[in-house]
Write a protein that holds these residues in place. Structure first.
Motif, PDB file in Angstrom:
ATOM      1  N   ILE A  34       0.839  -1.205   0.000  1.00  0.00           N
ATOM      2  CA  ILE A  34       0.000   0.000   0.000  1.00  0.00           C
ATOM      3  C   ILE A  34       0.872   1.251   0.000  1.00  0.00           C
ATOM      4  O   ILE A  34       0.433   2.311  -0.434  1.00  0.00           O
ATOM      5  CB  ILE A  34      -0.959   0.120   1.223  1.00  0.00           C
ATOM      6  CG1 ILE A  34      -0.351  -0.497   2.470  1.00  0.00           C
ATOM      7  CG2 ILE A  34      -2.347  -0.391   0.924  1.00  0.00           C
ATOM      8  CD1 ILE A  34      -1.054  -0.052   3.723  1.00  0.00           C
ATOM      9  N   VAL A  92       1.361  -6.830   7.026  1.00  0.00           N
ATOM     10  CA  VAL A  92       1.489  -6.789   8.490  1.00  0.00           C
ATOM     11  C   VAL A  92       0.676  -7.896   9.172  1.00  0.00           C
ATOM     12  O   VAL A  92      -0.356  -8.322   8.667  1.00  0.00           O
ATOM     13  CB  VAL A  92       1.041  -5.426   9.075  1.00  0.00           C
ATOM     14  CG1 VAL A  92       2.122  -4.392   8.906  1.00  0.00           C
ATOM     15  CG2 VAL A  92      -0.263  -4.982   8.490  1.00  0.00           C
ATOM     16  N   LYS A  98      -5.463  -8.761   6.969  1.00  0.00           N
ATOM     17  CA  LYS A  98      -5.311  -9.946   6.110  1.00  0.00           C
ATOM     18  C   LYS A  98      -6.671 -10.374   5.543  1.00  0.00           C
ATOM     19  O   LYS A  98      -6.785 -10.735   4.366  1.00  0.00           O
ATOM     20  CB  LYS A  98      -4.645 -11.088   6.883  1.00  0.00           C
ATOM     21  CG  LYS A  98      -3.158 -10.785   7.189  1.00  0.00           C
ATOM     22  CD  LYS A  98      -2.453 -11.973   7.783  1.00  0.00           C
ATOM     23  CE  LYS A  98      -1.057 -11.671   8.313  1.00  0.00           C
ATOM     24  NZ  LYS A  98      -0.053 -11.330   7.326  1.00  0.00           N
ATOM     25  N   ASN A 118       1.842 -15.835   4.408  1.00  0.00           N
ATOM     26  CA  ASN A 118       3.139 -16.126   5.025  1.00  0.00           C
ATOM     27  C   ASN A 118       3.098 -15.903   6.538  1.00  0.00           C
ATOM     28  O   ASN A 118       4.124 -15.948   7.210  1.00  0.00           O
ATOM     29  CB  ASN A 118       4.198 -15.200   4.387  1.00  0.00           C
ATOM     30  CG  ASN A 118       5.592 -15.443   4.908  1.00  0.00           C
ATOM     31  OD1 ASN A 118       6.065 -16.571   4.897  1.00  0.00           O
ATOM     32  ND2 ASN A 118       6.259 -14.400   5.384  1.00  0.00           N
TER      33      ASN A 118
HETATM   34  N1  NAD Z   1       9.760 -10.933  10.124  1.00  0.00           N
HETATM   35  C1  NAD Z   1       9.895 -12.260  10.255  1.00  0.00           C
HETATM   36  O1  NAD Z   1      10.890 -12.765  10.791  1.00  0.00           O
HETATM   37  C2  NAD Z   1       8.818 -13.171   9.711  1.00  0.00           C
HETATM   38  C3  NAD Z   1       9.133 -14.533   9.483  1.00  0.00           C
HETATM   39  C4  NAD Z   1       8.152 -15.373   8.921  1.00  0.00           C
HETATM   40  C5  NAD Z   1       6.883 -14.858   8.647  1.00  0.00           C
HETATM   41  N2  NAD Z   1       6.600 -13.541   8.898  1.00  0.00           N
HETATM   42  C6  NAD Z   1       5.252 -13.050   8.549  1.00  0.00           C
HETATM   43  O2  NAD Z   1       5.352 -12.297   7.339  1.00  0.00           O
HETATM   44  C7  NAD Z   1       4.400 -11.231   7.356  1.00  0.00           C
HETATM   45  C8  NAD Z   1       5.121  -9.926   7.093  1.00  0.00           C
HETATM   46  O3  NAD Z   1       6.091  -9.736   8.103  1.00  0.00           O
HETATM   47  P1  NAD Z   1       7.287  -8.673   7.891  1.00  0.00           P
HETATM   48  O4  NAD Z   1       8.225  -8.885   9.015  1.00  0.00           O
HETATM   49  O5  NAD Z   1       7.775  -8.713   6.487  1.00  0.00           O
HETATM   50  O6  NAD Z   1       6.480  -7.293   8.124  1.00  0.00           O
HETATM   51  P2  NAD Z   1       6.954  -5.810   7.807  1.00  0.00           P
HETATM   52  O7  NAD Z   1       6.320  -4.958   8.834  1.00  0.00           O
HETATM   53  O8  NAD Z   1       8.421  -5.731   7.568  1.00  0.00           O
HETATM   54  O9  NAD Z   1       6.249  -5.502   6.381  1.00  0.00           O
HETATM   55  C9  NAD Z   1       4.873  -5.471   6.207  1.00  0.00           C
HETATM   56  C10 NAD Z   1       4.573  -4.691   4.927  1.00  0.00           C
HETATM   57  O10 NAD Z   1       3.182  -4.814   4.652  1.00  0.00           O
HETATM   58  C11 NAD Z   1       2.749  -3.582   4.124  1.00  0.00           C
HETATM   59  N3  NAD Z   1       1.300  -3.501   4.251  1.00  0.00           N
HETATM   60  C12 NAD Z   1       0.568  -3.204   5.339  1.00  0.00           C
HETATM   61  N4  NAD Z   1      -0.744  -3.251   5.032  1.00  0.00           N
HETATM   62  C13 NAD Z   1      -0.827  -3.608   3.726  1.00  0.00           C
HETATM   63  C14 NAD Z   1      -1.914  -3.811   2.826  1.00  0.00           C
HETATM   64  N5  NAD Z   1      -3.181  -3.648   3.214  1.00  0.00           N
HETATM   65  N6  NAD Z   1      -1.635  -4.152   1.544  1.00  0.00           N
HETATM   66  C15 NAD Z   1      -0.356  -4.313   1.146  1.00  0.00           C
HETATM   67  N7  NAD Z   1       0.719  -4.121   1.954  1.00  0.00           N
HETATM   68  C16 NAD Z   1       0.469  -3.765   3.228  1.00  0.00           C
HETATM   69  C17 NAD Z   1       3.508  -2.530   4.909  1.00  0.00           C
HETATM   70  O11 NAD Z   1       3.536  -1.269   4.211  1.00  0.00           O
HETATM   71  C18 NAD Z   1       4.890  -3.191   5.011  1.00  0.00           C
HETATM   72  O12 NAD Z   1       5.723  -2.808   3.921  1.00  0.00           O
HETATM   73  C19 NAD Z   1       3.672 -11.316   8.697  1.00  0.00           C
HETATM   74  O13 NAD Z   1       2.446 -12.004   8.516  1.00  0.00           O
HETATM   75  C20 NAD Z   1       4.632 -12.130   9.567  1.00  0.00           C
HETATM   76  O14 NAD Z   1       3.955 -12.909  10.542  1.00  0.00           O
HETATM   77  C21 NAD Z   1       7.537 -12.682   9.413  1.00  0.00           C
END
Ligand code: NAD
Length: 305
Positions: A34, A92, A98, A118
């Motif tokens: 977004i 997020v 989601k 994910n």
């Molecule tokens: N960080 C980790 O170590 C890890 C490991 C495995 C899984 N995950 C999962 O992966 C997912 C993302 O985690 P992350 O650490 O990359 O988060 P992050 O906060 O780094 O990134 C999230 C991104 O989503 C974007 N976003 C928010 N709302 C949105 C929408 N409506 N449409 C499109 N984009 C949107 C934000 O602008 C941001 O760039 C989560 O569900 C988390 O549980 C994270």
């Protein structure tokens, strides 16, 4: 079912690298977010990360350029979803966001497309009913950093079809990853649950005065071959991350074993979150060198209660 175009939703820590993994494996990939600045930052981060890989001889410059040629960035979710065979949502970690995203994706993506999340702890059945295709919804869980870590957990929800699981396994194989299939849903999945159990036991041993933080970490490294002890790892990832995960799990299960421990709660309340704040289970100087902390600083709260 063959997968040619992957759409990754969310250009954060996970989504950006997952998109690049797909492009490097020869798939057409689109990363959407977004926030336009997130896309620009992600593009720049990937450029510098992959340039380092080329410098170190891990990849060739031409492979990297070809992969960037297959990867696109956009804020237009609807247009990007229209040609996707497989969607990996990495936005997020908020259930309502989601669910809204999956409803939008269900409208915009072709009927055959699989919609995967994910998410680390939200099981896909909590999202699947926001779509009209619960049989084509599952968790596809990568580990951080996704460009490096091999394991991908594929979690089957109650409505997930065999074709969705088989296609997800084939996709993970194609990406050069190692698929691990969970036949039923459980929050935290396999690897993070085992990690959590080790962490809980380490905290139990500390709080009961059995051994120090340093000695428990040393035992895990030198007896079990772990690359890092559980306290070192908590300090690296942030003590607040595990705390919030446990709080969320406790809210869902009501099981006292899921409640964050008293010493972790005390550290989080004092803002001692690990390396990022200079203090956690250890103290860190500006160069990142760690020093053990006296046990009284870490478990005072416990002995007072
Ligand atoms: N960080 C980790 O170590 C890890 C490991 C495995 C899984 N995950 C999962 O992966 C997912 C993302 O985690 P992350 O650490 O990359 O988060 P992050 O906060 O780094 O990134 C999230 C991104 O989503 C974007 N976003 C928010 N709302 C949105 C929408 N409506 N449409 C499109 N984009 C949107 C934000 O602008 C941001 O760039 C989560 O569900 C988390 O549980 C994270």
């Amino acid at each position: 079912m063959s997968v040619n175009h992957v759409l990754v939703v969310g250009a954060g820590a996970m989504g950006s690298q997952i998109g690049m993994v797909c492009a490097l494996a020869g798939l057409t990939a689109t990363i959407t977010d977004i926030a336009e600045p997130s896309l620009a930052r992600t593009h720049a981060d990937l450029r510098s990360r992959l340039a380092r890989d080329v410098d170190k001889g891990r990849r060739t410059a031409s492979d990297v350029e070809t992969a960037f040629g297959r990867l696109s960035f956009t804020t237009d979710l609807t247009a990007a979803a229209a040609t996707a065979d497989y969607v990996i949502e990495a936005a997020v970690e908020k259930l309502d966001i989601k669910r809204t995203l999956f409803a939008e994706l269900d409208n915009a993506a072709p009927p055959h497309a699989i919609l995967a999340t994910n998410s680390s702890s939200i099981v896909s059945s909590r999202i699947a009913d926001a779509t009209g295709r619960p049989d084509r919804v599952c968790n596809l869980h990568f580990f951080n950093p996704a460009l490096v870590m091999k394991c991908v957990e594929i979690v089957r929800g109650p409505d997930t079809s065999d074709v969705t699981v088989a296609t997800s396994v084939a996709l993970a194989d194609r990406l050069g990853k190692v698929p691990v299939v969970l036949q039923r849903e459980i929050p935290g999945f396999v690897a993070n649950r085992i990690l959590g159990a080790v962490r809980d036991e380490a905290i139990f041993l500390l709080e009961n005065g059995v051994a120090s933080v340093t000695d428990i970490d040393t035992a895990c490294r030198t007896a079990l071959g772990y690359p890092m002890g559980p306290f070192e790892l908590m300090d690296l990832t942030g003590i607040d991350i595990g705390y919030l995960t446990k709080q969320d799990r406790f809210a869902q299960s009501g099981d006292p074993r899921d409640r964050p421990s008293r010493s972790v709660t005390a550290l989080v309340e004092r803002g001692e979150l690990g390396r990022k704040t200079g203090k956690g289970w250890y103290t860190y100087d500006h160069a990142g060198t760690r020093t053990p902390r006296p046990a009284t600083e870490l478990i005072t709260e416990v002995s007072e209660q």
